[in-house]
Design a protein around this motif. Sequence first.
Motif, PDB file in Angstrom:
ATOM      1  N   GLU A  29     -18.459 -10.888 -12.953  1.00  0.00           N
ATOM      2  CA  GLU A  29     -17.415 -10.806 -11.919  1.00  0.00           C
ATOM      3  C   GLU A  29     -17.644  -9.636 -10.964  1.00  0.00           C
ATOM      4  N   VAL A  30     -18.688  -8.852 -11.235  1.00  0.00           N
ATOM      5  CA  VAL A  30     -18.914  -7.680 -10.378  1.00  0.00           C
ATOM      6  C   VAL A  30     -20.227  -7.864  -9.606  1.00  0.00           C
ATOM      7  N   ASN A  31     -20.081  -8.127  -8.327  1.00  0.00           N
ATOM      8  CA  ASN A  31     -21.249  -8.439  -7.499  1.00  0.00           C
ATOM      9  C   ASN A  31     -22.266  -7.315  -7.381  1.00  0.00           C
ATOM     10  N   GLN A  32     -21.791  -6.059  -7.512  1.00  0.00           N
ATOM     11  CA  GLN A  32     -22.705  -4.950  -7.229  1.00  0.00           C
ATOM     12  C   GLN A  32     -23.369  -4.375  -8.470  1.00  0.00           C
ATOM     13  N   LEU A  33     -23.139  -5.055  -9.573  1.00  0.00           N
ATOM     14  CA  LEU A  33     -23.626  -4.505 -10.834  1.00  0.00           C
ATOM     15  C   LEU A  33     -25.119  -4.795 -11.026  1.00  0.00           C
ATOM     16  N   TYR A  34     -25.846  -3.791 -11.492  1.00  0.00           N
ATOM     17  CA  TYR A  34     -27.256  -4.024 -11.823  1.00  0.00           C
ATOM     18  C   TYR A  34     -27.673  -3.096 -12.935  1.00  0.00           C
ATOM     19  N   PHE A  35     -28.778  -3.454 -13.570  1.00  0.00           N
ATOM     20  CA  PHE A  35     -29.278  -2.675 -14.699  1.00  0.00           C
ATOM     21  C   PHE A  35     -30.763  -2.410 -14.444  1.00  0.00           C
TER      22      PHE A  35
ATOM     23  N   TYR B  15     -33.100  -2.493 -22.383  1.00  0.00           N
ATOM     24  CA  TYR B  15     -33.210  -3.942 -22.205  1.00  0.00           C
ATOM     25  C   TYR B  15     -31.874  -4.501 -21.754  1.00  0.00           C
ATOM     26  N   HIS B  16     -31.944  -5.696 -21.191  1.00  0.00           N
ATOM     27  CA  HIS B  16     -30.744  -6.365 -20.697  1.00  0.00           C
ATOM     28  C   HIS B  16     -30.741  -7.771 -21.277  1.00  0.00           C
ATOM     29  N   SER B  17     -29.697  -8.089 -22.044  1.00  0.00           N
ATOM     30  CA  SER B  17     -29.596  -9.453 -22.585  1.00  0.00           C
ATOM     31  C   SER B  17     -28.351 -10.119 -22.031  1.00  0.00           C
ATOM     32  N   LEU B  18     -28.575 -11.282 -21.474  1.00  0.00           N
ATOM     33  CA  LEU B  18     -27.441 -12.074 -21.004  1.00  0.00           C
ATOM     34  C   LEU B  18     -27.216 -13.194 -22.007  1.00  0.00           C
ATOM     35  N   TYR B  19     -25.980 -13.325 -22.480  1.00  0.00           N
ATOM     36  CA  TYR B  19     -25.626 -14.440 -23.363  1.00  0.00           C
ATOM     37  C   TYR B  19     -24.761 -15.380 -22.557  1.00  0.00           C
TER      38      TYR B  19
ATOM     39  N   THR C  39     -23.069 -19.421 -22.491  1.00  0.00           N
ATOM     40  CA  THR C  39     -22.820 -20.658 -23.239  1.00  0.00           C
ATOM     41  C   THR C  39     -22.618 -21.813 -22.272  1.00  0.00           C
ATOM     42  N   ILE C  40     -23.260 -22.923 -22.597  1.00  0.00           N
ATOM     43  CA  ILE C  40     -23.025 -24.142 -21.801  1.00  0.00           C
ATOM     44  C   ILE C  40     -22.280 -25.119 -22.700  1.00  0.00           C
ATOM     45  N   PRO C  41     -20.932 -25.123 -22.642  1.00  0.00           N
ATOM     46  CA  PRO C  41     -20.167 -25.959 -23.574  1.00  0.00           C
ATOM     47  C   PRO C  41     -20.478 -27.447 -23.401  1.00  0.00           C
ATOM     48  N   GLU C  42     -20.775 -27.854 -22.152  1.00  0.00           N
ATOM     49  CA  GLU C  42     -21.075 -29.280 -21.900  1.00  0.00           C
ATOM     50  C   GLU C  42     -22.228 -29.757 -22.780  1.00  0.00           C
ATOM     51  N   LEU C  43     -23.167 -28.833 -23.063  1.00  0.00           N
ATOM     52  CA  LEU C  43     -24.338 -29.226 -23.860  1.00  0.00           C
ATOM     53  C   LEU C  43     -24.250 -28.683 -25.282  1.00  0.00           C
ATOM     54  N   LYS C  44     -23.218 -27.893 -25.503  1.00  0.00           N
ATOM     55  CA  LYS C  44     -23.111 -27.147 -26.767  1.00  0.00           C
ATOM     56  C   LYS C  44     -24.408 -26.339 -27.003  1.00  0.00           C
ATOM     57  N   LEU C  45     -24.721 -25.616 -25.967  1.00  0.00           N
ATOM     58  CA  LEU C  45     -25.961 -24.839 -26.008  1.00  0.00           C
ATOM     59  C   LEU C  45     -25.654 -23.359 -25.793  1.00  0.00           C
ATOM     60  N   ASN C  46     -26.086 -22.546 -26.740  1.00  0.00           N
ATOM     61  CA  ASN C  46     -25.986 -21.100 -26.557  1.00  0.00           C
ATOM     62  C   ASN C  46     -27.309 -20.592 -26.020  1.00  0.00           C
ATOM     63  N   CYS C  47     -27.238 -19.805 -24.959  1.00  0.00           N
ATOM     64  CA  CYS C  47     -28.480 -19.326 -24.356  1.00  0.00           C
ATOM     65  C   CYS C  47     -28.470 -17.803 -24.372  1.00  0.00           C
ATOM     66  N   SER C  48     -29.620 -17.239 -24.613  1.00  0.00           N
ATOM     67  CA  SER C  48     -29.721 -15.799 -24.376  1.00  0.00           C
ATOM     68  C   SER C  48     -30.976 -15.526 -23.565  1.00  0.00           C
ATOM     69  N   PHE C  49     -30.886 -14.550 -22.703  1.00  0.00           N
ATOM     70  CA  PHE C  49     -31.980 -14.251 -21.784  1.00  0.00           C
ATOM     71  C   PHE C  49     -32.145 -12.733 -21.765  1.00  0.00           C
ATOM     72  N   THR C  50     -33.228 -12.262 -22.379  1.00  0.00           N
ATOM     73  CA  THR C  50     -33.438 -10.814 -22.488  1.00  0.00           C
ATOM     74  C   THR C  50     -34.581 -10.380 -21.581  1.00  0.00           C
ATOM     75  N   THR C  51     -34.354  -9.290 -20.869  1.00  0.00           N
ATOM     76  CA  THR C  51     -35.390  -8.762 -19.975  1.00  0.00           C
ATOM     77  C   THR C  51     -35.707  -7.328 -20.362  1.00  0.00           C
ATOM     78  N   PHE C  52     -36.974  -7.022 -20.486  1.00  0.00           N
ATOM     79  CA  PHE C  52     -37.386  -5.629 -20.716  1.00  0.00           C
ATOM     80  C   PHE C  52     -38.826  -5.459 -20.249  1.00  0.00           C
TER      81      PHE C  52
ATOM     82  N   ILE D 281     -40.872  -8.640 -19.316  1.00  0.00           N
ATOM     83  CA  ILE D 281     -40.921  -9.757 -20.242  1.00  0.00           C
ATOM     84  C   ILE D 281     -39.525 -10.350 -20.317  1.00  0.00           C
ATOM     85  N   ASN D 282     -39.464 -11.638 -20.187  1.00  0.00           N
ATOM     86  CA  ASN D 282     -38.180 -12.320 -20.272  1.00  0.00           C
ATOM     87  C   ASN D 282     -38.242 -13.273 -21.454  1.00  0.00           C
ATOM     88  N   ARG D 283     -37.282 -13.115 -22.336  1.00  0.00           N
ATOM     89  CA  ARG D 283     -37.277 -13.931 -23.542  1.00  0.00           C
ATOM     90  C   ARG D 283     -36.027 -14.808 -23.514  1.00  0.00           C
TER      91      ARG D 283
END
Length: 910
Positions: free
Chosen positions: A23-29, A115-119, A121-134, A144-146
């Motif tokens: 919800e915060v447009n200016q946020l970065y890591f 590192y930055h991990s984004l979790y 969820t896509i309920p439509e697919l019942k899919l949990n996703c995580s995306f880690t960058t370091f 590296i993006n995992r």
Amino acid sequence: MEHEFNWKFIDKNGTFICENASEVNQLYFPICNEAGMKASVTPFLNGDAKKNQNEFLYLPVSVEDLHNNRSARNFWVYTKEQGAFSVAGNSAKQRAEHCFKEEEKRDKVECGLLYHSLYYTIPELKLNCSFTTFCPANDDVVEINRVILENYGSEILEFVPTAAFPIFGRSADNLRDHRHATSLMQRVTMEKNGIVVKPTIHHDERGHEPNDTSYFVYGSDENGQAPVEMFPTVEEFIGKGGTLDWPETVVKNSIPKHDFTYRKDGMECIGAMRFAQVRLAPGEKIEYIICAGITEKENFNKEFEKYNSKEKVEVAWKKNEEYWNGEADKIKFQGNSDKFDGWLRWVGIQPVLRKIYGCSFLPYHDYGRGGRGWRDLWQDYLTLLLQNPMSVRSAFVHNMKGVRLDGSNATIILEGNGNFQADRNKISRVWMDHGVWPLFTLLLYINQTGDISILDEEVTYWKDAQIERAKNIDINWKKEDGNNQKTKNDICYVGTILEHLILENLICSLNIGEHGNIKLEDGDWNDQLDMASDKGETIPFTAFYGKNMCDIADLLEIQMEKEERKTISVFEEMEILLDGLTEESQKEMEVLKKYYERIRYGISGEKKEIPILQLEAMLRRKGKQLLQQVRENEWIELSSKEGFFNGYYNNDGKRVDGIFTDGKLRFGLTDQTFSVMSGAATDEQIQKIIHAVNNYLPDENTGGIRLTLPLGDNTWNFGRGFALIYGEKENGGMFSHMTTMYAYALYSRGYAKEGYKVLKSIYELSTNTKLAQIYPGVPEYISSRGRGMYSYVTGAGSWTIFLMLTQVYGIRGKLGDLLIEPKLVKEQYDTREVLTVDMLFMEKEVSIYFYNRKRLDYGKYQLGELSINGEVWKKQINSTSVVLHQSELEEKLVTGRKNKICIELEERKR
Ligand code: G1P
């Protein structure tokens, strides 16, 4: 449902989870490594990555682009039944459907060092996703993006995964300089695991250069399986009418036709790759690894093998965490608040971040072309040297080569040792404060290590066309002559570091304006004061130079005592300057003129021996006179309780601060900070300053101490800063760097309780997450809207750690001995009875424990028993400070494990 931005620490390493980050447009890591990768990542995986100004892997972004630009890292899943989804929620459809909705948020961010991990969820697919960058902690300029996808439903899920990492692959200048033409210069190679883009030249109309740099995106699944399909150009990936957040090949699960209109070279590129269709049973997971970076090797194929499995990525991630935690552990505080200690871990790595990013390469920091500014470099070293005292020596020696014979210096420090650039924008200008910082930092170094021999190191001087502090040009100087100052016989001149230090402080101390203060020239610490170069004067830096002159005198005294020296050797022309110290102040400018004339065509190279005793007395006299000038002539008394120092004279030669005829009051924090820190302010004045600052400077909305009261509109006689809206940046924001220096100044003069309040207010504003809307750390400033601005890269980072260690915990070197003088206030103990700090001293690991069993407040305690590694060193110290001598410590401290020094704080007797 309210979506409030909020983070909280989940361990003692500073790891945090963050709700509603999207919800915060200016946020970065920040995502980076010492190899030179400089990236940022947002909750929607936006942000760019580059090695330097000319080597941008992703499209360069400023803060507004973080929401404006679709060219983000992305990873897609497509199912026959439900269509396309981004695992970061970053598709046109997902954003339209979920933005502003009062539904449960689908994303959560977890960040750690570093590192930055984004979790998501896509309920439509019942899919949990995580995306880690370091970034790996090695020499690879890669991120590296995992990606991990898990079926949390009860049915089998079939989908097609596609990674999409748009590649800009050229200089940031090409964003607005031949963007299309430079895309025609791109050449693409397809490898088994990825896409490599190499521009045919480095395009720059001032002089094109051959290009050796390639940009790549490689990918595999967790078992090293390569993609089944690749789309190297944006056009084929998104389709003629698609967008990066609604790309045709993904949305239609199609493969574009390769007819005669197709080509992969000479296009805007993308590392887009489709992996084999997946069938995930309930509870099953699958992983992908996407490695994107910059290399001068032909390709990165071989290196990618280091990262192409789940296990290998785990190892690289662990190493990355070890590396960054190792940095944060070098100075580690344990107080009564885990949150404060966690925050300090992030603050503690900020100087390392500035070492990597300079002041140019994070979304708010979109100015300059890389490198670090002179004053920033020296101030960052305050912490970097406390973290690694012995390893900074050679950097200091090299950096002194940036000083010119007129006492000014090259302002931009590039990578590698002794690499400078005269100015970020090739402007001839001088910031008058630059001369104070090397001495300030070198004094800390000398005290921490006892190594005064650094003053005798001989180094060159910087030379370019700029002479006489940017007031003149040396038309004889040519680029081919190189940037080392030569003698008239064409030999590179070298002088001691002490000579360099004396020169830069002495010249400024003689550069006096009509009111008796040092001239502002093109600005001082405050970059915004850049329009008063004729008649402007700066009081805070008159005080600072005054202190420095006395400090140099002290150093000379030490040399006389410790080394029995009688003279020091300087280049012969420098003697002219010494005349300025004996004459009346009116003559000072004449002395400078005479000196400039004499050195206009170089120096002879001959040295002159100056008697130390005489020099010491002259410098001290001048130093004291400058301090007195500030103390007596620039003090403005408001009442018997309040007063402040005037800060400046503007270009009309008028006082900037004071009480004006319209009844308006105007003053700033900078002036108070340096007059307190330098010793110009008397105790009585300090008490009045504290009242005035507390009464007039706090922002009524946020409570933060503002840098200034309003000056009014820009009137072209002071600086561009007043063209900014009031309450932002240097024009009245809570400018963390100065506020921290103010806290330091108060502590250093014994006003610990007041200093603590200031320090606490910076911490509270920075961690008032709902308003500040930043991740943990200290931002450059807090706006009057409470926002934390310009995260991560600020001098406040270094000053906070320097302040905490050397003043709050009160541990610092004294010519190689260890001085302990805690200035801990009662509130810092709360319910605890011991506070600890871990640090390095004499290259040994030391933990210092301060026991305050009676929770005594600062001022109420003295030091009692002190023990080293369990052995009582002294039963009763009976004073508020103690010095442990180097020779004793040599004996008592062991190498290879933590040494424990315990100190009891007891009721003060005297
Ligand atoms: C920035 C600059 C620094 C300058 C200051 C005030 O501060 O980097 O050189 O002195 O603005 O103009 P920082 O962001 O480091 O706190």
